[in-house]
Design an enzyme around this catalytic site. Structure first.
Site, short mmCIF file in Angstrom:
data_model
loop_
_atom_site.label_atom_id
_atom_site.label_comp_id
_atom_site.label_asym_id
_atom_site.label_seq_id
_atom_site.Cartn_x
_atom_site.Cartn_y
_atom_site.Cartn_z
N ASP A 1 -6.75 -2.65 3.17
CA ASP A 1 -5.69 -3.58 2.76
C ASP A 1 -5.95 -5.00 3.26
O ASP A 1 -5.19 -5.91 2.94
CB ASP A 1 -4.33 -3.11 3.29
N PHE B 1 -11.54 19.04 -8.33
CA PHE B 1 -10.47 18.28 -8.99
C PHE B 1 -11.04 16.93 -9.46
O PHE B 1 -11.76 16.27 -8.73
CB PHE B 1 -9.32 18.03 -8.00
N ASP C 1 -1.56 -1.01 5.94
CA ASP C 1 -1.83 -0.56 7.31
C ASP C 1 -3.28 -0.17 7.54
O ASP C 1 -3.63 0.23 8.64
CB ASP C 1 -0.93 0.64 7.63
N ARG D 1 -5.91 4.19 -7.76
CA ARG D 1 -7.37 4.15 -7.73
C ARG D 1 -7.89 2.71 -7.66
O ARG D 1 -8.81 2.32 -8.37
CB ARG D 1 -7.96 4.86 -8.95
N ASP E 1 0.87 -1.17 0.00
CA ASP E 1 0.00 0.00 0.00
C ASP E 1 0.91 1.23 0.00
O ASP E 1 2.11 1.12 0.27
CB ASP E 1 -0.87 -0.05 1.27
N LYS E 2 0.37 2.40 -0.29
CA LYS E 2 1.19 3.62 -0.29
C LYS E 2 0.97 4.44 0.98
O LYS E 2 1.89 4.63 1.77
CB LYS E 2 0.88 4.48 -1.51
N THR E 3 -0.26 4.89 1.17
CA THR E 3 -0.56 5.82 2.26
C THR E 3 -0.39 5.15 3.61
O THR E 3 -1.06 4.18 3.90
CB THR E 3 -2.01 6.34 2.12
#
Length: 1136
Positions: free
Chosen positions: A878, A633, A874, A848, A468-470
């Site tokens: 996930d 956006f 985290d 996304r 995961d990134k965030t």
């Protein structure tokens, strides 16, 4: 135009030309500024040629109907495996599984999901029965626990074999030894497994009970009543307080906030820590009091339950008004289960419960994970079983099939059953427990928790890491780093200059305010007509800061100090706008960082609602702005805009900010923007270009009428709206370029580099935007500086996917960035081809992604590559990915403990994964491989001796060693030294971390393969033969001497073989060796029924035992020495 292009292969020349033109766009359009704009399907280069067939696709494949496309790759894979080979390998298992699935589907036929009409506060009016609103994560219930656990254990050949062998000892004709020699080890394994499963199941039950028992306020005609979360029904009106979890999917009816909107935290649903703004249904928000919700006759029509958490379609209808009120509902009117209310108190009507909520539909059921090493040992035991049957048949054949030969065959099977040692599972399970304990006690990775103790060896076999990134790679904390005005750049150390410029410009304006309020319009017109006039640095900074503080979707939130509960409408008016009382909330953390930065330089956003904004200047003066239009956006436009009116001067200004590719075409010509954007991107900063355009009242009125008309259009609404907004986006004045840094977790870069050097391919799966994901991939060095990035264009149909895949095929050694929507299309039609191409990339970024998509990608990699996968994350989003992977790692972070509780291993920081894999994973696999093979060797050697003994004594099915000798051999005489192999290591932990390339060798599985197994079989046959024949040759008078000589030599041989296998001595290994030897020597005095005590104290006994042991072990020591000298393994070179 895109819809007119034929997607089927038509044979006409016109269609072929259309295809070639279409391809030109994909091959020729580079990543230029205009590539993603409105006219993206413009046909550019007619001469460009596209390969007619998609990559790796056959001609027959392309002639299938579009609806059949997703079956092609699987069909092609299955075709290869058909026939007898397929049935013997996996076919029988596939057929059994299919039959079981069919039976389960018959028993549990799923109810079809339908759209529904939900009357406000009237659950009894529901036409259909809906599921209970309870969460259930348990695998078993009271009745299925014991059968379920036993099935999981005995589906493995090894355990089933032990069960059959143990049961056979109840038959008197087949009884060979004591019952406890067979049942004790099997009972121990089952008891440990059942206890572990029971504890895990009880913990899951407690967690579910805690969530289901949470109390909520339910609104009824008689007032508020308390209900449990599990008792909530569709149609109930539920009140959710601030910081409370939303118990089910609801439509947002009312809030205590004046603006009619509230913020919710969605980190457990989509992994994003930013707060989301939700808007109440205007019809119910306008009602004077809460009780009026029961005085109106209204219902919500909701679409059928589905998995997509980013969309919703429904309508709200009030029938008792004249005319009836119809209000369309979208995603901003919903409150999904498992999200948290962040501001105010909300009231919603429940539309989906239990299994039909978005969060449950996006969560997959946990599977029982089995390690690759266990599967490999299972295969080896099958091979040993075939050898056992063959050996028994040979013995009966040489016996001449005399007497009841079938009984003799079964007795031989039991005599040689030690070929598959019953202690194998016991040793391996105890070894796994030791590895888990070592991980949790490692001071270098504090806080590590092993939740699944059955798969520690998996950490040493990983090829794909999906992260995961965030919150995993990043801290999700944005820091403003750079402001660039074209001629001058300000960094962290020069922010005080900006502060003084802002203070000066506002003090000047205040001093001129007396007479210049009315005359401020003409200079503005002069500026717009003559943009070339150079402005002072001070005025440019002032305009840039003002644009940043106005162009956003940030809302300041003030905590109420009075601690008022219930509806806070009156409390809000009295709140003080003091700085320490204010927090900012927005759907994007970089927007918050920008507004916090403007506050630090003197211009503060103090309040905002849907129609207005207030700013506070350094001197304390409050400026008011009216919000006329807001253009949010989107991932397509890559920019956001806002039109505001300054209430003091009546000036109308259009501010816009966005990505450089989207803004370059709309700002006035400049020669610095592209270069500076590149410089900031190389520093890992997220860049935003800020621009403005002054509008006259006439220009704005003209725009507003066209914009309103476009919004009411029923056909191509989004295109028409975009075209109207685009008419404003011309010749905008470029104000500044901002750089914001998303701070990475500690040591992310060196950890990713270490994993890459270890041969692990890293895929980043995130729910975040494409630009953000790409930026983090660069700054974290997931994509190295020398590598190109191929951004997969947005595709919606098979034709587009086909062309884009062909364009991607031509790229070499470049990282892939793809969005979840495009991925879905590619997997629908070209699953096999896409995965094959993606697996060749050094890194892949999927943005996304929904939680289920993440899990689907993991499953695809497992199916198509057959390699071991690991997922790390985290957040609650996930969990599905972590549970689907062969090995799941959870990080305890800001997003709660949901991922960490669902994972097999839990760590505190991403950097800990390096040591977890390189040291503990590597050691666990190598130790278990050595331990498993050695335990097999221990069984093979005694079976070889039994075979030699039986063949010498006329193929009699009589045991060589009886009773306690066999029990002692597998336990106190050899158990401690053999088990001490779990402490062995080939290189020190520091060396394993320094040379991650050592890890790469493990993925080939060479530590435990048919080759190494065969070597151990040959060693066992050689040693067993020497020990037995040596004892038969050297014994003189009595048979009992054969038993004494051969058994003592066997024990000594095993102890010496452990010493030969060990690579690094531990003091406990030495203790184990001498302890076992001492136990054997001291027990000789008590083994009168097996040994002649007078004989074993003679010198003849000692020299005969020594000679046989020397012949069995010395050649192996010599071979090991020569191999180390002539062909040393890689770890030996490092150790020396």
């Amino acid at each position: 135009m895109a819809d007119q292009i034929p997607l089927y292969p038509v044979r006409s020349a016109a269609a072929a030309a259309a295809n070639r033109k279409r391809a030109a766009y994909y091959s020729a359009a580079g990543p230029g500024p205009g590539a993603d704009r409105h006219g993206r399907y413009q046909l550019e280069d007619e001469s460009a040629h596209l390969d007619e067939m998609p990559l790796m696709m056959s001609e027959e494949g392309f002639e299938n109907e579009e609806s059949d496309y997703h079956t092609l790759p699987r069909a092609r894979i299955m075709q290869r495996k058909r026939g007898l080979e397929w049935f013997v390998c996996d076919g029988w298992k596939f057929l059994c599984t299919s039959c079981c699935d069919w039976l389960i589907n018959i028993c549990q036929r799923k109810k079809e999901l339908k759209a529904r009409t939900v009357w406000l506060g009237c659950p009894e009016k529901c036409e259909e029965k809906h599921p209970r609103n309870s969460i259930k994560n348990q695998k078993y219930n009271v009745f299925t626990f014991i059968p379920g656990v036993l099935y999981e254990q005995f589906k493995f050949f090894l355990n089933l074999y032990f069960l059959v062998i143990s049961c056979s000892q109840f038959v008197p004709a087949l009884k060979i030894g004591y019952l406890y020699t067979y049942w004790a080890p099997l009972g121990f394994v089952l008891a440990v497994t059942m206890t572990r499963e029971a504890i895990d199941e009880f913990r899951r039950f407690q967690r579910d009970k805690e969530v289901n028992s949470q109390l909520y306020s339910k609104l009824t005609v008689r007032g508020k009543v308390q209900v449990k979360s599990s008792d909530i029904q569709v149609g109930d009106l539920i009140i959710v307080e601030k910081n409370q979890r939303i118990p089910s999917d609801m439509v947002f009816l009312r809030t205590s906030e004046k603006a009619g909107s509230c913020f919710i935290r969605t980190d457990q649903l989509d992994g994003e820590t930013d707060w989301k703004l939700k808007v109440a249904v205007s019809c119910t928000q306008r009602l004077p009091a809460l009780g009026d919700l029961f005085s109106i006759n209204a219902y919500v029509y909701a679409q059928k339950p589905q998995m997509d958490i980013h969309s919703f379609e429904g309508t709200f209808t009030r029938e008792d008004s004249d005319p009836p009120v119809h209000e369309s509902l979208s995603i901003e009117n919903t409150l999904w289960a498992s999200t948290i209310v962040a501001s105010g108190t909300v009231i919603g009507v429940v539309i989906y419960t239990g299994k039909e909520t978005r969060s449950v539909m996006n969560t997959s059921n946990p599977k029982n994970k089995v390690g690759l090493l266990d599967l490999e040992l299972n295969r080896l035991t099958k091979a040993l079983f075939l050898a056992l049957v063959a050996l028994s048949v040979v013995m009966v054949t040489l016996q001449g099939f005399v007497g009841p030969w079938y009984r003799n065959l079964f007795r031989f099977l039991l005599l040689f059953s030690y070929i598959i040692p019953i202690s194998l599972r016991v040793n391996l399970d105890m070894g796994k427990a030791v590895y888990g304990w070592m991980m949790m006690k490692d001071e270098n990775i504090p806080g590590t928790v092993v939740r699944t103790s059955t798969i520690p060896e998996e950490l040493g076999r990983l090829v794909y890491l999906l992260t995961d990134k965030t919150g995993t790679l990043t801290q999700n904390e944005m820091v403003f780093k750079r402001l660039h005005l074209g001629t001058v750049s300000y960094g962290a150390d020069t922010m005080d200059e900006i502060q003084s410029h802002v203070r000066d410009s506002y003090s000047q304006m205040q001093s001129q305010a007396g007479g210049n309020n009315t005359g401020s319009t003409p200079p503005r017109k002069a500026q717009s007509s003559a943009p070339k006039v150079r402005k002072s640095v001070s005025s440019r900074i002032h305009e840039a800061v003002k644009a940043i503080v106005l162009c956003h979707n940030v809302t300041p939130v003030y905590e109420s100090r009075a601690g008022v509960t219930g509806e806070t409408e009156f409390a809000e008016a009295d709140q003080d706008f003091s700085d320490e009382n204010r927090t900012y909330q927005a759907s994007s953390p970089d927007e918050v960082a920008l507004v916090q930065w403007t506050e630090s330089v003197g211009l503060t956003l103090v309040s905002r609602d849907l129609t207005s904004m207030q700013l506070k200047t350094p001197s304390g003066q409050v400026l008011s702005f009216c919000i006329l239009q807001l253009f949010p956006f989107t991932s397509e436009s890559k920019r956001m805009g806002i039109i505001v009116r300054d209430e003091s001067t009546a000036e109308i200004t259009f501010y816009m900010k966005g990505a450089d590719v989207a803004m370059s075409p709309v700002v006035q010509y400049n020669d610095w923007l592209e270069e500076e954007c590149g410089n900031m991107a190389r520093e890992g900063l997220r860049t935003l270009v800020v621009a403005k355009k002054a509008l006259t009242e006439e220009q704005y009125q003209d725009f507003e009428s066209r914009y309103t008309q476009a919004k009411l259009s029923m056909h191509d609404r989004s295109l028409k709206v975009a075209a109207v907004v685009e008419s404003l986006e011309r010749e905008m004045e470029l104000l500044c370029l901002t750089g914001v840094e998303d701070q990475l977790q500690a040591d992310v870069r060196p950890t990713l580099e270490m994993l890459r050097n270890a041969g692990i391919k890293i895929w980043m799966l995130t729910g975040d935007k494409l630009e953000t994901a790409t930026c983090i991939a660069k700054s974290s060095h997931l994509v190295s500086r020398t590598q190109d990035i191929h951004i997969f264009r947005q595709v919606t149909s098979r034709g587009e996917a086909h062309l884009e895949l062909n364009a991607f095929r031509r790229k070499h050694d470049c990282a892939l960035v793809i969005s979840g929507d495009s991925l879905e299309v590619c997997l629908k039609y070209y699953e096999h081809e896409f995965v094959e191409l993606a697996c060749q990339c050094p890194a892949v970024v999927c943005c996304r992604c929904s939680p289920t998509q993440k899990a689907h990608i993991v499953t695809l990699l497992q199916q198509h590559t057959g390699r071991r996968t690991c997922a790390i994350g985290d957040g609650g989003n996930d969990v599905s990915m972590i549970q689907a992977a062969d090995c799941g790692i959870g990080i305890e972070g800001k997003e709660g403990k949901q991922a960490s509780l669902a994972a097999d291993f839990s760590i505190r920081q991403f950097r800990h994964i390096g040591r977890l894999l390189m040291v503990h994973g590597r050691n666990s696999y190598k130790r278990s491989a050595a331990l498993g093979q050695f335990v097999m060797h221990r069984g093979l050697i005694i079976s070889t001796m039994q075979a030699v003994f039986s063949s010498v004594f006329y193929f009699a099915s009589v045991p060589l060693y009886q009773g306690f000798l066999m029990v002692g051999y597998a336990t106190i005489y050899t158990m401690f030294p053999v088990f001490s192999l779990v402490l062995d290591q080939d290189v020190k932990p520091e060396m394993a971390m320094l040379y991650p390339e050592l890890y790469k060798d493990l993925t080939k599985g060479r530590s435990l393969s048919f080759k190494t197994f065969l070597i151990w079989v040959l060693i066992s046959i050689y040693q067993g033969g020497i020990l037995m024949y040596g004892a038969l040759v050297l014994f003189e008078s009595e048979f009992v001497h054969v038993v004494a000589i051969s058994f003592t030599a066997l024990i000594l041989t095993e102890l010496l073989m452990v010493a030969l296998t060990v690579r690094t001595w531990h003091w406990l290994m030495v203790v184990a060796e001498f302890l076992s030897l001492g136990c054997y020597v001291s027990s000789l005095a008590f083994l009168n029924e097996y040994f002649d005590v007078a004989f074993i104290t003679t010198v003849a006994f000692l020299w005969k035992v020594s000679a046989i042991t020397m012949v069995s072990c010395l050649p192996l020591y010599v071979l090991k020495y020569l191999r180390r000298k002539l062909s040393p393994p890689s770890y030996c070179k490092l150790a020396s």
